[in-house]
Motif scaffolding. Structure first.
Motif, PDB file in Angstrom:
ATOM      1  N   GLY A   1      10.451  22.617  34.881  1.00 32.64           N
ATOM      2  CA  GLY A   1      10.139  22.008  33.801  1.00 32.64           C
ATOM      3  C   GLY A   1       8.835  22.333  33.347  1.00 32.64           C
ATOM      4  N   ALA A   2       8.344  23.524  34.130  1.00 32.16           N
ATOM      5  CA  ALA A   2       6.613  24.088  33.684  1.00 32.16           C
ATOM      6  C   ALA A   2       6.723  24.501  32.584  1.00 32.16           C
ATOM      7  N   CYS A   3       6.102  25.041  32.004  1.00 31.37           N
ATOM      8  CA  CYS A   3       5.653  25.868  30.492  1.00 31.37           C
ATOM      9  C   CYS A   3       4.631  26.469  30.551  1.00 31.37           C
ATOM     10  N   ILE A   4       5.084  28.078  30.574  1.00 32.78           N
ATOM     11  CA  ILE A   4       3.650  28.434  30.600  1.00 32.78           C
ATOM     12  C   ILE A   4       3.932  29.488  29.417  1.00 32.78           C
ATOM     13  N   PHE A   5       2.448  29.350  27.899  1.00 30.77           N
ATOM     14  CA  PHE A   5       1.989  29.593  27.041  1.00 30.77           C
ATOM     15  C   PHE A   5       1.695  30.931  26.954  1.00 30.77           C
ATOM     16  N   ALA A   6       1.194  31.891  26.103  1.00 31.15           N
ATOM     17  CA  ALA A   6       0.861  33.240  26.045  1.00 31.15           C
ATOM     18  C   ALA A   6      -0.024  32.959  25.399  1.00 31.15           C
ATOM     19  N   GLU A   7      -1.568  33.400  24.665  1.00 27.01           N
ATOM     20  CA  GLU A   7      -1.671  33.836  23.628  1.00 27.01           C
ATOM     21  C   GLU A   7      -1.567  35.808  23.381  1.00 27.01           C
TER      22      GLU A   7
ATOM     23  N   ALA B   1      10.055  28.902  29.689  1.00 28.88           N
ATOM     24  CA  ALA B   1      10.209  27.503  30.777  1.00 28.88           C
ATOM     25  C   ALA B   1      10.705  27.700  32.064  1.00 28.88           C
ATOM     26  N   LEU B   2      10.076  26.913  33.043  1.00 29.16           N
ATOM     27  CA  LEU B   2      10.705  27.776  34.562  1.00 29.16           C
ATOM     28  C   LEU B   2      11.600  25.717  34.839  1.00 29.16           C
ATOM     29  N   LEU B   3      12.771  26.719  35.534  1.00 26.36           N
ATOM     30  CA  LEU B   3      13.532  25.880  36.405  1.00 26.36           C
ATOM     31  C   LEU B   3      13.978  25.593  37.627  1.00 26.36           C
ATOM     32  N   ILE B   4      13.697  25.335  38.352  1.00 26.71           N
ATOM     33  CA  ILE B   4      14.303  25.378  39.498  1.00 26.71           C
ATOM     34  C   ILE B   4      16.417  23.989  39.634  1.00 26.71           C
ATOM     35  N   GLU B   5      16.949  24.870  39.898  1.00 25.93           N
ATOM     36  CA  GLU B   5      18.736  24.888  39.982  1.00 25.93           C
ATOM     37  C   GLU B   5      19.049  24.735  41.643  1.00 25.93           C
ATOM     38  N   ARG B   6      20.071  24.009  42.000  1.00 24.81           N
ATOM     39  CA  ARG B   6      20.379  24.263  43.080  1.00 24.81           C
ATOM     40  C   ARG B   6      21.413  25.445  42.573  1.00 24.81           C
ATOM     41  N   SER B   7      22.043  26.200  43.693  1.00 26.27           N
ATOM     42  CA  SER B   7      22.295  27.304  44.180  1.00 26.27           C
ATOM     43  C   SER B   7      24.080  26.886  43.393  1.00 26.27           C
TER      44      SER B   7
ATOM     45  N   ALA C   1      15.120  29.563  41.562  1.00 28.60           N
ATOM     46  CA  ALA C   1      13.679  29.928  40.293  1.00 28.60           C
ATOM     47  C   ALA C   1      14.614  30.085  39.202  1.00 28.60           C
ATOM     48  N   VAL C   2      14.554  29.802  38.041  1.00 27.46           N
ATOM     49  CA  VAL C   2      15.510  30.567  36.039  1.00 27.46           C
ATOM     50  C   VAL C   2      14.444  30.529  35.710  1.00 27.46           C
ATOM     51  N   ALA C   3      13.553  31.443  34.580  1.00 30.90           N
ATOM     52  CA  ALA C   3      12.655  31.536  33.643  1.00 30.90           C
ATOM     53  C   ALA C   3      13.462  31.785  33.299  1.00 30.90           C
ATOM     54  N   ILE C   4      13.222  31.130  31.895  1.00 32.76           N
ATOM     55  CA  ILE C   4      13.699  31.042  30.340  1.00 32.76           C
ATOM     56  C   ILE C   4      12.689  31.461  29.571  1.00 32.76           C
TER      57      ILE C   4
END
Ligand code: BTN
Length: 269
Positions: free
Chosen positions: A54-60, A85-91, A149-152
């Protein structure tokens, strides 16, 4: 690329304020500059003990922003909404098609809620206003213990003016500022995106695939439209019959056959 005006700087405090989300944005990082928020999320944020789900990273600004199919994603400093937005998902969890549909729908709804602009979704990952691209989504993943680990990664053009786009894109790209009749508040758009992403991604079973597909269809002009798709070097022409969170896009080929396409391996022209 020219610099664009940046009336509203993003901050972790202003992005965290307001209604709480269940999963998306539990941790928020805002960086002035990064190579790619997707790369950062999949390497630096995804450390054990870091509460990465659920962590989110923003950049300018991104020095090496990535687009789909190996393309680049370039945005003048401060001019866009750039986030992952980073999700950690079961396989055995969700398919790429569901993540793609859920995130495109979330961004379309968020832009509609936070501005007077109503983007349409163009399968698989583009947001359009009229016939111009407003934003795009790039989903990348890497192995994670017992899952992925899934990066959206989401990019939305906010403050660009026509001269900020490279000449070859000038007739095909747009921004919220160009399209809106009112001042655009990027923090408001960002918070709406977090809220809608949370709505669609916090729970694998909610909303159901049927509801997600119906809502996606309400925000897209694709159903029934003609499309030209390329997969593994082959080009396919036909009419889009359906877009589904599990099976992907169903095309009625001009040859009379029907074929499903996966968003992660298909290009659209
Ligand atoms: C596309 O339309 O090709 C997808 C563009 C995705 C761009 C976003 S910006 C935030 C995230 N970080 C990246 O390097 N790319 C995505």
């Amino acid at each position: 690329m020219n610099e664009a005006p940046c009336p509203h700087r993003l901050s972790a405090e202003s992005l965290s304020a307001g209604p709480t989300t269940r999963r998306i944005g539990r941790r928020i990082v805002v960086l002035p500059e990064v190579d790619s928020t997707n790369a950062y999320a999949l390497t630096r944020l995804a450390e054990p003990g870091d509460r990465p789900d659920g962590a989110c990273i923003f950049a300018e600004y991104q020095t090496a922003g990535r687009g789909r199919l190996g393309r680049r994603w370039q945005t003048p400093r401060g001019a866009g909404l750039i986030l992952t937005a980073l999700l950690i998902e079961r396989s055995d969890a969700t398919s790429i098609s569901r993540w793609m549909m859920a995130s495109a729908l979330a961004v379309a709804e968020a832009v509609g809620a936070a501005t007077d602009v109503e983007p349409t979704i163009r399968w698989p990952n583009d947001l359009y206003v009229r016939d111009r691209k407003l934003g795009g989504i790039l989903i990348e993943s890497r192995p994670w213990p017992a899952g992925r680990a899934v990066a959206i990664g989401i990019g939305v053009n906010c403050y660009q003016q026509p001269g900020h786009f490279p000449p070859e894109l000038r007739d095909r790209a747009t921004s919220l500022d160009i399209e809106s009749s009112a001042a655009v508040d990027r923090t408001r758009v960002a918070r709406a995106v977090l809220e809608r992403l949370d709505h669609y991604l916090a729970d694998r079973n909610e909303p159901s695939d049927a509801v997600l597909a119906r809502r996606w269809g309400e925000h897209s002009a694709d159903l029934g439209a003609r499309a030209v798709l390329t997969e593994k070097g082959h080009t396919y022409r036909g009419r889009i019959l359906d877009v589904h969170p599990i099976s992907g896009l169903l095309l009625a080929l001009d040859t009379g056959a029907r074929r499903c396409f996966d968003p992660s391996t298909t290009a659209r022209t």
